[in-house]
Design a protein around this motif. Structure first.
Motif, mmCIF file in Angstrom:
data_model
loop_
_atom_site.group_PDB
_atom_site.id
_atom_site.type_symbol
_atom_site.label_atom_id
_atom_site.label_comp_id
_atom_site.label_asym_id
_atom_site.label_seq_id
_atom_site.Cartn_x
_atom_site.Cartn_y
_atom_site.Cartn_z
ATOM 1 N N THR A 92 28.586 86.141 36.599
ATOM 2 C CA THR A 92 27.392 86.340 37.411
ATOM 3 C C THR A 92 26.169 85.853 36.661
ATOM 4 O OG1 THR A 92 26.060 87.937 38.644
ATOM 5 C CG2 THR A 92 27.006 88.706 36.593
ATOM 6 N N ASP A 93 25.146 85.560 37.402
ATOM 7 C CA ASP A 93 23.867 85.218 36.789
ATOM 8 C C ASP A 93 22.821 86.263 37.163
ATOM 9 O OD1 ASP A 93 23.598 84.608 39.406
ATOM 10 O OD2 ASP A 93 23.082 82.518 39.131
ATOM 11 N N ALA A 94 23.278 87.471 37.436
ATOM 12 C CA ALA A 94 22.362 88.556 37.791
ATOM 13 C C ALA A 94 21.891 89.257 36.518
ATOM 14 C CB ALA A 94 23.032 89.534 38.751
ATOM 15 N N PHE A 95 20.937 88.644 35.849
ATOM 16 C CA PHE A 95 20.309 89.229 34.668
ATOM 17 C C PHE A 95 18.967 88.541 34.463
ATOM 18 C CE2 PHE A 95 22.733 85.604 33.233
ATOM 19 C CZ PHE A 95 21.928 84.985 32.296
ATOM 20 N N GLY A 96 18.084 89.189 33.752
ATOM 21 C CA GLY A 96 16.781 88.585 33.480
ATOM 22 C C GLY A 96 15.672 89.607 33.397
ATOM 23 N N ASP A 97 14.481 89.194 33.777
ATOM 24 C CA ASP A 97 13.300 90.054 33.759
ATOM 25 C C ASP A 97 13.001 90.503 35.178
ATOM 26 O OD1 ASP A 97 11.885 87.790 31.391
ATOM 27 O OD2 ASP A 97 12.854 89.703 30.977
ATOM 28 N N ILE A 98 12.482 91.711 35.293
ATOM 29 C CA ILE A 98 12.145 92.263 36.602
ATOM 30 C C ILE A 98 10.741 92.845 36.540
ATOM 31 C CG2 ILE A 98 13.227 94.492 36.070
ATOM 32 C CD1 ILE A 98 14.022 94.642 39.047
ATOM 33 N N SER A 99 9.982 92.650 37.590
ATOM 34 C CA SER A 99 8.622 93.183 37.683
ATOM 35 C C SER A 99 8.632 94.397 38.590
ATOM 36 C CB SER A 99 7.710 92.134 38.304
ATOM 37 O OG SER A 99 6.664 91.836 37.459
ATOM 38 N N PHE A 100 8.072 95.491 38.123
ATOM 39 C CA PHE A 100 7.948 96.700 38.921
ATOM 40 C C PHE A 100 6.553 96.730 39.503
ATOM 41 C CE2 PHE A 100 11.147 97.672 35.694
ATOM 42 C CZ PHE A 100 12.191 98.070 36.498
ATOM 43 N N GLY A 101 6.458 96.752 40.817
ATOM 44 C CA GLY A 101 5.159 96.734 41.492
ATOM 45 C C GLY A 101 4.402 98.033 41.292
ATOM 46 N N GLY A 102 3.231 98.069 41.849
ATOM 47 C CA GLY A 102 2.408 99.264 41.748
ATOM 48 C C GLY A 102 1.322 99.106 40.713
ATOM 49 N N LEU A 103 0.721 100.231 40.381
ATOM 50 C CA LEU A 103 -0.360 100.224 39.404
ATOM 51 C C LEU A 103 0.147 99.816 38.034
ATOM 52 C CD1 LEU A 103 -2.022 103.585 40.451
ATOM 53 C CD2 LEU A 103 -2.772 101.284 41.049
ATOM 54 N N GLY A 104 -0.556 98.941 37.398
ATOM 55 C CA GLY A 104 -0.216 98.560 36.027
ATOM 56 C C GLY A 104 0.921 97.574 35.904
ATOM 57 N N GLN A 105 1.464 97.053 36.982
ATOM 58 C CA GLN A 105 2.550 96.072 36.987
ATOM 59 C C GLN A 105 3.308 96.012 35.662
ATOM 60 O OE1 GLN A 105 3.813 93.099 38.692
ATOM 61 N NE2 GLN A 105 3.168 93.813 40.689
ATOM 62 N N LYS A 106 4.385 96.720 35.560
ATOM 63 C CA LYS A 106 5.211 96.728 34.360
ATOM 64 C C LYS A 106 6.423 95.839 34.574
ATOM 65 C CE LYS A 106 2.612 99.593 32.271
ATOM 66 N NZ LYS A 106 1.782 99.132 31.197
ATOM 67 N N THR A 107 6.926 95.278 33.499
ATOM 68 C CA THR A 107 8.127 94.470 33.582
ATOM 69 C C THR A 107 9.210 95.089 32.724
ATOM 70 O OG1 THR A 107 7.434 93.032 31.771
ATOM 71 C CG2 THR A 107 6.875 92.320 33.999
ATOM 72 N N GLY A 108 10.423 94.749 33.039
ATOM 73 C CA GLY A 108 11.567 95.221 32.286
ATOM 74 C C GLY A 108 12.660 94.177 32.341
ATOM 75 N N GLN A 156 8.704 109.043 37.235
ATOM 76 C CA GLN A 156 7.282 109.385 37.368
ATOM 77 C C GLN A 156 6.694 109.769 36.013
ATOM 78 O OE1 GLN A 156 7.532 112.460 40.363
ATOM 79 N NE2 GLN A 156 7.213 110.996 42.035
ATOM 80 N N ALA A 157 7.441 110.502 35.219
ATOM 81 C CA ALA A 157 6.952 110.911 33.892
ATOM 82 C C ALA A 157 6.708 109.690 33.009
ATOM 83 C CB ALA A 157 7.961 111.852 33.228
ATOM 84 N N VAL A 158 7.645 108.762 33.003
ATOM 85 C CA VAL A 158 7.512 107.558 32.175
ATOM 86 C C VAL A 158 6.387 106.680 32.704
ATOM 87 C CG1 VAL A 158 8.686 105.466 31.385
ATOM 88 C CG2 VAL A 158 9.899 107.656 31.409
ATOM 89 N N ARG A 159 6.290 106.541 34.025
ATOM 90 C CA ARG A 159 5.213 105.737 34.633
ATOM 91 C C ARG A 159 3.851 106.326 34.274
ATOM 92 N NH1 ARG A 159 4.595 107.072 40.437
ATOM 93 N NH2 ARG A 159 3.613 108.794 39.385
ATOM 94 N N ASP A 160 3.693 107.635 34.432
ATOM 95 C CA ASP A 160 2.415 108.282 34.118
ATOM 96 C C ASP A 160 2.055 108.104 32.652
ATOM 97 O OD1 ASP A 160 2.389 109.044 36.767
ATOM 98 O OD2 ASP A 160 2.844 111.165 36.363
ATOM 99 N N TYR A 161 3.057 108.207 31.784
ATOM 100 C CA TYR A 161 2.820 108.028 30.358
ATOM 101 C C TYR A 161 2.373 106.598 30.062
ATOM 102 C CZ TYR A 161 3.821 107.200 25.468
ATOM 103 O OH TYR A 161 3.726 106.823 24.157
ATOM 104 N N ALA A 162 3.072 105.632 30.660
ATOM 105 C CA ALA A 162 2.756 104.220 30.420
ATOM 106 C C ALA A 162 1.358 103.867 30.915
ATOM 107 C CB ALA A 162 3.794 103.327 31.084
ATOM 108 N N MET A 163 0.908 104.530 31.975
ATOM 109 C CA MET A 163 -0.407 104.230 32.539
ATOM 110 C C MET A 163 -1.537 104.951 31.810
ATOM 111 S SD MET A 163 0.555 104.109 36.603
ATOM 112 C CE MET A 163 -1.084 104.600 37.029
#
Length: 190
Positions: A54-70, A150-157
């Protein structure tokens, strides 16, 4: 680790229009959607699953406030822990954990009183920060996993972010919303 293994469900037990693997019945062959009582056999991973590159791997962008990637990778249930650890530490450059925090529970949503929610969020983040832990969840936005997210998102923001919190969601491919967007159609499958 450029190529990862993928589970393709060849025999899934379907109810309604959607199979337990998360795909529509129409995405399966006729043999794959036969009910268990008709086929006379129980689902078996060795008989009803096949692996393919498979080629299902890479970087992903999480929408919302602060646009985080993983990062993400689709892997087989047979992928060894050693290979996964190597991917996380050597390829993705995560610092090895001093502790693993596995937050598990049902995916059913529930109400958590504000003061308990705040205590859970603060406690989880404090433990992860002070120990250099990785937090591992089921990777969905439901139940207790939603509270972890939510806890991790709040911390990151927060502006007082001093260290990075590593959170790893482990979800089955079939439940991932818009999963087709995670496959790079421009890459050849070998």
């Amino acid at each position: 680790l450029k190529s990862f293994q993928v589970l393709l469900f060849l025999f899934c037990f379907c109810r309604g229009d959607v199979c337990k693997c998360g795909y529509a019945k129409t995405d399966h062959t006729d043999e794959a959607i036969k009910p268990e009582d008709f086929t006379g056999e129980s689902w078996n991973i060795h008989r009803h699953v096949r692996e393919a590159p498979t080629d299902a791997f890479g970087d992903i962008s999480f929408g919302g406030l602060g646009q985080k990637t993983g990062k993400y990778a689709r892997v087989s249930t047979d992928t060894s822990p050693e290979i996964l650890y190597q991917l996380l530490t050597e390829q993705w450059k995560l610092s090895p954990p001093n502790l693993l925090i596995s937050v598990t529970g049902g995916a059913k949503n529930f109400y958590l009183k504000a003061h308990l929610k705040n205590m859970f969020h603060r406690g989880l983040i404090k433990v992860a920060q002070t120990t250099g832990a990785w937090i591992i969840t089921g990777g969905t936005h439901t139940g207790v996993m939603k509270h972890v997210g939510q806890a991790v998102r709040d911390y990151a923001m927060s502006s007082s972010m001093q260290s990075k919190i590593v959170t790893i969601g482990v979800a089955t491919w079939g439940i991932i919303h818009n999963r087709k967007a995670l496959v790079d159609a421009s890459l050849p499958i070998i």
